[in-house]
Design a protein around this motif. Structure first.
Motif, PDB file in Angstrom:
ATOM      1  N   GLU A 218      -7.293  -5.387 -11.123  1.00 58.86           N
ATOM      2  CA  GLU A 218      -6.083  -6.172 -11.390  1.00 58.86           C
ATOM      3  C   GLU A 218      -4.929  -5.791 -10.471  1.00 58.86           C
ATOM      4  O   GLU A 218      -3.938  -6.522 -10.384  1.00 58.86           O
ATOM      5  CB  GLU A 218      -5.667  -6.028 -12.854  1.00 58.86           C
ATOM      6  N   HIS A 219      -5.040  -4.658  -9.779  1.00 56.62           N
ATOM      7  CA  HIS A 219      -3.999  -4.213  -8.850  1.00 56.62           C
ATOM      8  C   HIS A 219      -4.208  -4.753  -7.432  1.00 56.62           C
ATOM      9  O   HIS A 219      -3.284  -4.675  -6.619  1.00 56.62           O
ATOM     10  CB  HIS A 219      -3.978  -2.688  -8.761  1.00 56.62           C
ATOM     11  N   LEU A 220      -5.385  -5.266  -7.122  1.00 54.18           N
ATOM     12  CA  LEU A 220      -5.739  -5.591  -5.741  1.00 54.18           C
ATOM     13  C   LEU A 220      -5.201  -6.956  -5.335  1.00 54.18           C
ATOM     14  O   LEU A 220      -5.448  -7.954  -6.008  1.00 54.18           O
ATOM     15  CB  LEU A 220      -7.257  -5.565  -5.571  1.00 54.18           C
ATOM     16  N   PRO A 221      -4.497  -7.040  -4.197  1.00 55.08           N
ATOM     17  CA  PRO A 221      -3.934  -8.320  -3.779  1.00 55.08           C
ATOM     18  C   PRO A 221      -4.970  -9.297  -3.234  1.00 55.08           C
ATOM     19  O   PRO A 221      -4.745 -10.502  -3.234  1.00 55.08           O
ATOM     20  CB  PRO A 221      -2.935  -7.928  -2.695  1.00 55.08           C
ATOM     21  N   ASP A 222      -6.093  -8.776  -2.757  1.00 53.99           N
ATOM     22  CA  ASP A 222      -7.164  -9.626  -2.216  1.00 53.99           C
ATOM     23  C   ASP A 222      -8.494  -9.168  -2.825  1.00 53.99           C
ATOM     24  O   ASP A 222      -9.337  -8.576  -2.139  1.00 53.99           O
ATOM     25  CB  ASP A 222      -7.188  -9.523  -0.694  1.00 53.99           C
ATOM     26  N   PRO A 223      -8.702  -9.430  -4.116  1.00 54.36           N
ATOM     27  CA  PRO A 223      -9.889  -8.908  -4.796  1.00 54.36           C
ATOM     28  C   PRO A 223     -11.196  -9.440  -4.247  1.00 54.36           C
ATOM     29  O   PRO A 223     -12.211  -8.739  -4.269  1.00 54.36           O
ATOM     30  CB  PRO A 223      -9.681  -9.319  -6.252  1.00 54.36           C
ATOM     31  N   ALA A 224     -11.196 -10.673  -3.747  1.00 51.25           N
ATOM     32  CA  ALA A 224     -12.439 -11.250  -3.223  1.00 51.25           C
ATOM     33  C   ALA A 224     -12.963 -10.433  -2.051  1.00 51.25           C
ATOM     34  O   ALA A 224     -14.163 -10.121  -1.973  1.00 51.25           O
ATOM     35  CB  ALA A 224     -12.208 -12.703  -2.806  1.00 51.25           C
ATOM     36  N   THR A 225     -12.073 -10.071  -1.132  1.00 43.78           N
ATOM     37  CA  THR A 225     -12.487  -9.281   0.024  1.00 43.78           C
ATOM     38  C   THR A 225     -12.945  -7.889  -0.395  1.00 43.78           C
ATOM     39  O   THR A 225     -13.976  -7.389   0.081  1.00 43.78           O
ATOM     40  CB  THR A 225     -11.326  -9.166   1.031  1.00 43.78           C
TER      41      THR A 225
ATOM     42  N   LEU B 219      -5.871   5.727  -2.791  1.00 45.24           N
ATOM     43  CA  LEU B 219      -4.792   5.584  -1.817  1.00 45.24           C
ATOM     44  C   LEU B 219      -3.729   6.662  -1.976  1.00 45.24           C
ATOM     45  O   LEU B 219      -3.139   7.091  -0.984  1.00 45.24           O
ATOM     46  CB  LEU B 219      -4.133   4.204  -1.968  1.00 45.24           C
ATOM     47  N   GLN B 220      -3.455   7.103  -3.191  1.00 45.04           N
ATOM     48  CA  GLN B 220      -2.353   8.043  -3.400  1.00 45.04           C
ATOM     49  C   GLN B 220      -2.656   9.365  -2.709  1.00 45.04           C
ATOM     50  O   GLN B 220      -3.592  10.075  -3.060  1.00 45.04           O
ATOM     51  CB  GLN B 220      -2.089   8.254  -4.885  1.00 45.04           C
ATOM     52  N   ASP B 221      -1.816   9.727  -1.758  1.00 45.40           N
ATOM     53  CA  ASP B 221      -2.096  10.848  -0.872  1.00 45.40           C
ATOM     54  C   ASP B 221      -2.250  12.174  -1.604  1.00 45.40           C
ATOM     55  O   ASP B 221      -3.201  12.917  -1.355  1.00 45.40           O
ATOM     56  CB  ASP B 221      -0.974  10.979   0.170  1.00 45.40           C
ATOM     57  N   ASP B 222      -1.321  12.502  -2.503  1.00 43.84           N
ATOM     58  CA  ASP B 222      -1.376  13.823  -3.126  1.00 43.84           C
ATOM     59  C   ASP B 222      -2.591  13.964  -4.050  1.00 43.84           C
ATOM     60  O   ASP B 222      -3.182  15.040  -4.148  1.00 43.84           O
ATOM     61  CB  ASP B 222      -0.080  14.147  -3.865  1.00 43.84           C
TER      62      ASP B 222
ATOM     63  N   ASP C 121       0.818  -1.208   0.000  1.00 45.52           N
ATOM     64  CA  ASP C 121       0.000   0.000   0.000  1.00 45.52           C
ATOM     65  C   ASP C 121       0.858   1.267   0.000  1.00 45.52           C
ATOM     66  O   ASP C 121       0.466   2.289  -0.582  1.00 45.52           O
ATOM     67  CB  ASP C 121      -0.920   0.019   1.226  1.00 45.52           C
ATOM     68  N   ALA C 122       2.023   1.222   0.642  1.00 46.32           N
ATOM     69  CA  ALA C 122       2.881   2.404   0.703  1.00 46.32           C
ATOM     70  C   ALA C 122       3.291   2.856  -0.692  1.00 46.32           C
ATOM     71  O   ALA C 122       3.423   4.054  -0.961  1.00 46.32           O
ATOM     72  CB  ALA C 122       4.115   2.110   1.551  1.00 46.32           C
ATOM     73  N   GLU C 123       3.492   1.891  -1.566  1.00 44.43           N
ATOM     74  CA  GLU C 123       3.849   2.206  -2.953  1.00 44.43           C
ATOM     75  C   GLU C 123       2.734   2.993  -3.636  1.00 44.43           C
ATOM     76  O   GLU C 123       2.983   3.936  -4.391  1.00 44.43           O
ATOM     77  CB  GLU C 123       4.106   0.897  -3.707  1.00 44.43           C
ATOM     78  N   TYR C 124       1.484   2.600  -3.348  1.00 46.63           N
ATOM     79  CA  TYR C 124       0.339   3.277  -3.951  1.00 46.63           C
ATOM     80  C   TYR C 124       0.073   4.618  -3.276  1.00 46.63           C
ATOM     81  O   TYR C 124      -0.378   5.565  -3.932  1.00 46.63           O
ATOM     82  CB  TYR C 124      -0.894   2.377  -3.893  1.00 46.63           C
ATOM     83  N   ARG C 125       0.326   4.716  -1.998  1.00 49.05           N
ATOM     84  CA  ARG C 125       0.129   5.998  -1.316  1.00 49.05           C
ATOM     85  C   ARG C 125       1.104   7.060  -1.840  1.00 49.05           C
ATOM     86  O   ARG C 125       0.760   8.226  -1.968  1.00 49.05           O
ATOM     87  CB  ARG C 125       0.320   5.827   0.193  1.00 49.05           C
ATOM     88  N   SER C 126       2.315   6.636  -2.142  1.00 46.29           N
ATOM     89  CA  SER C 126       3.321   7.584  -2.611  1.00 46.29           C
ATOM     90  C   SER C 126       3.201   7.861  -4.105  1.00 46.29           C
ATOM     91  O   SER C 126       3.671   8.892  -4.595  1.00 46.29           O
ATOM     92  CB  SER C 126       4.722   7.047  -2.312  1.00 46.29           C
ATOM     93  N   GLY C 127       2.605   6.896  -4.843  1.00 47.25           N
ATOM     94  CA  GLY C 127       2.542   7.020  -6.299  1.00 47.25           C
ATOM     95  C   GLY C 127       3.829   6.594  -6.975  1.00 47.25           C
ATOM     96  O   GLY C 127       4.005   6.795  -8.177  1.00 47.25           O
ATOM     97  N   ALA C 128       4.722   5.938  -6.219  1.00 51.40           N
ATOM     98  CA  ALA C 128       6.025   5.555  -6.762  1.00 51.40           C
ATOM     99  C   ALA C 128       5.918   4.519  -7.871  1.00 51.40           C
ATOM    100  O   ALA C 128       6.841   4.368  -8.673  1.00 51.40           O
ATOM    101  CB  ALA C 128       6.910   5.014  -5.640  1.00 51.40           C
TER     102      ALA C 128
END
Length: 295
Positions: free
Chosen positions: A161-168, A125-128, A54-61
């Motif tokens: 396609e980005h979600l690690p747990d799509p069912a939930t 998720l991406q903060d900015d 999630d940190a990767e998505y929050r930063s947009g890296a």
């Protein structure tokens, strides 16, 4: 960090079988080594045991092109075309409705849809990007838990396609929709049976499209199984072609993207583009799948 449960969900829903799995690639365009699997019968493509976090998505890296922190990037040519198509195709699920764009990014779709909707918000998720949307008076939240009330429609455009747990996540979205067939989910994903992947077998395109952030490339059947597993009903799935003949010719001739931005695109009239997209849909080889389902 959420764990990658793609393989478990694919196996549980019957979208893949262990005895049919093969290694499609041992790297993606951004991570080497990283094993990419394919079910040789169903055609589903997936990455097992990897999630950037999630940190990767929050930063947009994770994004390919650098953008100034806190800035709202101008919509690209592709963003504009996608937004126009989505507004036209899904207007009935937008106008006067309470809507949510899950994984809304910079908000290209949300900004155009909000004036038509009864209410509109985004999840990002991406903060900015979230901060920028709120500053522009479009409500945007970090998670569904923060979003108020229930929705008529939740949109996921190239997010599943980005979600690690799509069912939930799909089950959580269903719980946020109006019940008894009144709520709708609209899901758009890349297609594992893309013309350039399967019928044409472009190695250059495969090397480009296999990305560590895309944990699964769906077929019609696997997408249907995921939605049904989450309790959705009346599932309708259609093929959509985002990139036209000029793009395909450039991949085949030069092994690179961007044909739709070159002079080659000049010969691709709207009529030709529509005919080509229809032809790809007939053989189930579009680059995109769109599913609409009800609660």
């Amino acid at each position: 960090m959420p764990s990658n449960r793609i393989r478990d969900t694919l196996l549980r829903t019957g979208a893949i079988r262990e005895d049919r799995l093969e290694v499609l690639a041992t790297r993606t365009r951004d991570v080497d080594p990283l094993t990419v699997h394919r079910d040789r019968v169903s055609g589903v493509i997936f990455i097992d045991g990897h999630y950037a976090g999630d940190a990767e998505y929050r930063s947009g890296a994770y994004r390919d092109r650098a953008e100034p922190t806190g800035a709202t990037p101008p919509p690209s040519l592709e963003d504009i075309a996608d937004t126009e198509r989505r507004l036209a195709d899904h207007r009935a699920f937008i106008t006067g409705r309470d809507i949510c764009d899950f994984g809304c990014g910079a908000g290209s779709f949300l900004k155009e849809a909000a004036p038509l909707a009864g209410s509109a918000c985004g999840i990002e998720l991406q903060d900015d990007r979230r901060v920028a949307l709120n500053a522009s008076r479009i409500a945007c939240h970090e998670s569904l838990d923060d979003a108020p009330g229930s929705f008529d429609t939740v949109f996921l455009f190239h997010v599943l396609e980005h979600l690690p747990d799509p069912a939930t996540t799909l089950a959580e979205i269903r719980d946020c929709l109006k019940p008894d067939g009144k709520g709708r989910i609209v899901v758009e994903v890349p297609h594992a049976r893309d013309m350039l992947i399967e019928p044409l077998g472009s190695r250059a395109f495969l090397a480009f499209t296999l990305w560590s952030q895309h944990l699964v490339l769906h077929t019609r059947e696997s997408l249907r199984l995921f939605l049904a597993d989450a309790g959705f009903r009346d599932i309708q799935i259609a093929g959509v072609q985002r990139y036209g003949l000029a793009n395909h010719l450039t991949w085949l001739s030069r092994g690179e993207p961007g044909g739709h931005r070159t002079t080659l695109a000049a010969f691709e009239t709207p009529a030709l583009g529509e005919a080509y997209a229809d032809a790809l849909a007939r053989i189930d080889a579009t680059d995109t799948l769109v599913a609409i389902a009800s609660t």
